[in-house]
Scaffold this motif. Structure first.
Motif, PDB file in Angstrom:
ATOM      1  N   GLU A   1       7.675 -12.961 -20.736  1.00 54.35           N
ATOM      2  CA  GLU A   1       8.003 -11.691 -21.394  1.00 54.35           C
ATOM      3  C   GLU A   1       7.817 -10.497 -20.465  1.00 54.35           C
ATOM      4  N   SER A   2       6.777 -10.523 -19.644  1.00 57.13           N
ATOM      5  CA  SER A   2       6.473  -9.364 -18.799  1.00 57.13           C
ATOM      6  C   SER A   2       7.234  -9.361 -17.471  1.00 57.13           C
ATOM      7  N   TYR A   3       7.873 -10.469 -17.121  1.00 59.92           N
ATOM      8  CA  TYR A   3       8.563 -10.559 -15.832  1.00 59.92           C
ATOM      9  C   TYR A   3       9.797  -9.660 -15.811  1.00 59.92           C
ATOM     10  N   GLU A   4       9.896  -8.864 -14.757  1.00 65.64           N
ATOM     11  CA  GLU A   4      11.089  -8.051 -14.545  1.00 65.64           C
ATOM     12  C   GLU A   4      11.773  -8.530 -13.279  1.00 65.64           C
TER      13      GLU A   4
END
Length: 139
Positions: free
Chosen positions: A45-48
């Motif tokens: 979810e936090s990976y960009e």
């Protein structure tokens, strides 16, 4: 349950680098080492996805899009008058790369933002504006 969202190969490299690798077996995403699914889901979810590097031509497009292309010469002249060595390094950073990385560019703009803002205090050099322009220039 792992809630996988496709974010490219970089996501898998990231998950592997932090010990949370996943594999798809019979259509179900599973941990490769019995890692906690909540930890894996949080990492996904936090990976960009990193922004692509720019070619020199795309870099010039970016400079025009963020409205600093015409202000660079003024900024360089001011730095040159104060410190010729710093000017040489800044000139090379602006014009001397075979490709431009987003993080390096952010640091570059941060270092000369006061000069740009003195020339035009209406410039929007925020992270959101830079990212939008970067993506446009990369196409």
């Amino acid at each position: 349950m792992i809630n996988y969202v496709e974010k490219g190969i970089g996501l898998h490299e990231h998950l592997n680098s932090i010990g949370l690798g996943i594999v798809n077996i019979d259509g179900i995403w599973q941990s490769v080492n019995d890692a906690n699914h909540d930890d894996i889901n949080a990492a996904i979810e936090s990976y960009e996805q990193p922004l692509p590097n720019l070619t020199p031509k795309q870099w010039r497009v970016l400079l025009a899009l963020i409205d600093v292309a015409d202000k660079i010469q003024t900024a360089l002249a001011q730095v040159k008058a104060a410190d010729r060595v710093q000017y040489a390094h800044l000139y090379a950073a602006i014009y001397g790369s075979e490709y431009y990385e987003y993080g390096v560019a952010v640091n570059l703009f941060a270092s000369i933002k006061p000069i740009f803002m003195a020339i035009d205090d209406q410039l929007d050099l925020s992270d959101a504006a830079l990212k939008d322009a970067w993506l446009t220039a990369s196409q």
